[in-house]
Scaffold this active site. Sequence first.
Site, PDB file in Angstrom:
ATOM      1  N   HIS A 120       0.857  -1.272   0.040  1.00 49.16           N
ATOM      2  CA  HIS A 120      -0.140   0.013   0.192  1.00 49.16           C
ATOM      3  C   HIS A 120       0.874   1.338  -0.020  1.00 49.16           C
ATOM      4  O   HIS A 120       0.871   2.110   0.840  1.00 49.16           O
ATOM      5  CB  HIS A 120      -0.981  -0.098   1.166  1.00 49.16           C
ATOM      6  CG  HIS A 120      -2.071   0.812   1.116  1.00 49.16           C
ATOM      7  ND1 HIS A 120      -3.272   0.750   1.618  1.00 49.16           N
ATOM      8  CD2 HIS A 120      -2.005   2.035   0.453  1.00 49.16           C
ATOM      9  CE1 HIS A 120      -4.178   1.845   1.214  1.00 49.16           C
ATOM     10  NE2 HIS A 120      -3.420   2.579   0.609  1.00 49.16           N
ATOM     11  N   GLU A 166      -4.653   0.410  -5.593  1.00 46.67           N
ATOM     12  CA  GLU A 166      -4.464   1.667  -6.564  1.00 46.67           C
ATOM     13  C   GLU A 166      -3.180   1.849  -6.889  1.00 46.67           C
ATOM     14  O   GLU A 166      -2.822   2.890  -7.010  1.00 46.67           O
ATOM     15  CB  GLU A 166      -5.107   2.784  -5.779  1.00 46.67           C
ATOM     16  CG  GLU A 166      -6.718   2.609  -5.529  1.00 46.67           C
ATOM     17  CD  GLU A 166      -7.043   3.945  -4.656  1.00 46.67           C
ATOM     18  OE1 GLU A 166      -6.406   4.936  -4.730  1.00 46.67           O
ATOM     19  OE2 GLU A 166      -8.094   3.853  -4.075  1.00 46.67           O
ATOM     20  N   TYR A 284     -15.139   5.530  -5.182  1.00 45.38           N
ATOM     21  CA  TYR A 284     -15.559   6.484  -4.263  1.00 45.38           C
ATOM     22  C   TYR A 284     -16.482   7.723  -4.946  1.00 45.38           C
ATOM     23  O   TYR A 284     -17.573   8.214  -4.600  1.00 45.38           O
ATOM     24  CB  TYR A 284     -14.376   7.593  -3.353  1.00 45.38           C
ATOM     25  CG  TYR A 284     -13.621   6.605  -2.553  1.00 45.38           C
ATOM     26  CD1 TYR A 284     -14.129   6.715  -1.410  1.00 45.38           C
ATOM     27  CD2 TYR A 284     -12.633   6.081  -2.950  1.00 45.38           C
ATOM     28  CE1 TYR A 284     -13.551   5.860  -0.139  1.00 45.38           C
ATOM     29  CE2 TYR A 284     -11.700   5.150  -1.829  1.00 45.38           C
ATOM     30  CZ  TYR A 284     -12.264   5.489  -0.730  1.00 45.38           C
ATOM     31  OH  TYR A 284     -11.639   4.562   0.447  1.00 45.38           O
ATOM     32  N   GLU A 357     -12.843  -0.743  -1.346  1.00 40.14           N
ATOM     33  CA  GLU A 357     -13.164   0.609  -0.686  1.00 40.14           C
ATOM     34  C   GLU A 357     -14.336   1.485  -1.283  1.00 40.14           C
ATOM     35  O   GLU A 357     -14.201   1.127  -2.649  1.00 40.14           O
ATOM     36  CB  GLU A 357     -11.661   1.279  -0.902  1.00 40.14           C
ATOM     37  CG  GLU A 357     -10.573   1.026  -0.066  1.00 40.14           C
ATOM     38  CD  GLU A 357      -9.354   1.996  -0.389  1.00 40.14           C
ATOM     39  OE1 GLU A 357      -9.501   3.160  -0.327  1.00 40.14           O
ATOM     40  OE2 GLU A 357      -8.206   1.561  -0.051  1.00 40.14           O
TER      41      GLU A 357
END
Length: 430
Positions: A120, A166, A284, A357
């Site tokens: 990450h 990501e 998102y 997410e």
Amino acid sequence: MGVLTLVHILISFAACAEALRRADFPQGFVFGTASSAYKYEGAVNEGQRGPTIWDTLETTRNADIAVDHYHRYKHSILCSLSFFLLDGTGDPNEEGLNYYNSLIDVLLDKGIQPYVTLFHWDLPQALEDRYGGWLNSQIVDDFVHYASTCFTEFGDRVKHWITFIEPHNFAIDGYDFGIQAPGRCSILSHIFCREGKSSTEPYVVAHNILIAHAGAFHSYKQQFKKEQGGIIGIALDSKWFLDPLMFGHYPPMQKLAGDRLPQFSTQASKLVSGSLDFVGINHYTTLYVRNDRMRIRKLVMNDASTDSAIIPTAYRHGKKIGETAASGWLHIVPWGMFKLMKYIKEMYGNPPVIITENGRKAATSTVTSYGHCSITGSGTFVYTVRFGLYYIDYNNNLTKIPKASVEWFRQVLAQKTANLEYSGSTVAIS
């Protein structure tokens, strides 16, 4: 399980007035939360922890303590994994192994299955200094070695692996805009970055990440999967990466990026193609785009992000795409998630998907994730405000204060009715 096995469970807030029951989800549907090592662990000078590229970047706003998860994990449900090899490539750090082994055992003891993310964005600074980190293909072998060490040490209990989170954001924000570690760019470099080349480095980094992911996937498949029985995937926010993982080649980017876009050799294409058991999706918000016909952004920035020749915007015909959350970039667009899932189903043959997410940021702590209205496929992970289910009071011994999301999450999993106030209307979830 396919992406749309729960047809139209992925619905807008308007349709959420009808109660959605826990029993409506298929057997084995996963609910979870998400975290990352740099944001949670702290203990920067303990356990032989080595510095990462984020420690180097954040000299004033650091995570030396964070939420002190390293010391408090036995009272927490958060899970994270970072690099734990001494000097990035050497023998495992025994103190790090002990910490993660204990953390995994505590999670399992609480009935929580860990979904472990291998990277990450917190690359050991030693690798950045030694050969340039993700800009050098040597990182592939080091990452596969690291991943295999994790499989060996933890694979008897960890059955779900995510190689990268990501990679698109990591490549663009870290090597194009320079706003995230390692902070490289050539856009106004005299202001933002000491070095970098925004037009080429993101492509090199992304290419190495894809090959590293594929190497880790095949390492697990060939050496560990038969005995351990786990699955391995990647969490994405961009088509740029999904096409190579499904088809072994990039989407039609060459026309715009030219020879700055690396190409897969025949062997690398075969290695990358099909190298996942599931697709993780971080989503998102949604924006409109319009053609940058004059290539004005390209002329000004001359970077990788403007190769797409589009201009993102929240407005169309003067109307905003959705309500803006507390963060200006985050617009509340439930139908965007549905369209994304439908696209993945139709474009890529209905692969297993986990929403790793999603959420929104609100101005107050009484918030909930869009998880209850953005649920599809194999599972959904909540990742909400400040972003988190709990507010951490940094001025009061890191006291954890539960947000409204916590009560909703608890009640929906217990198959009770949860009422949520949103924009003046009550949404019932049971």
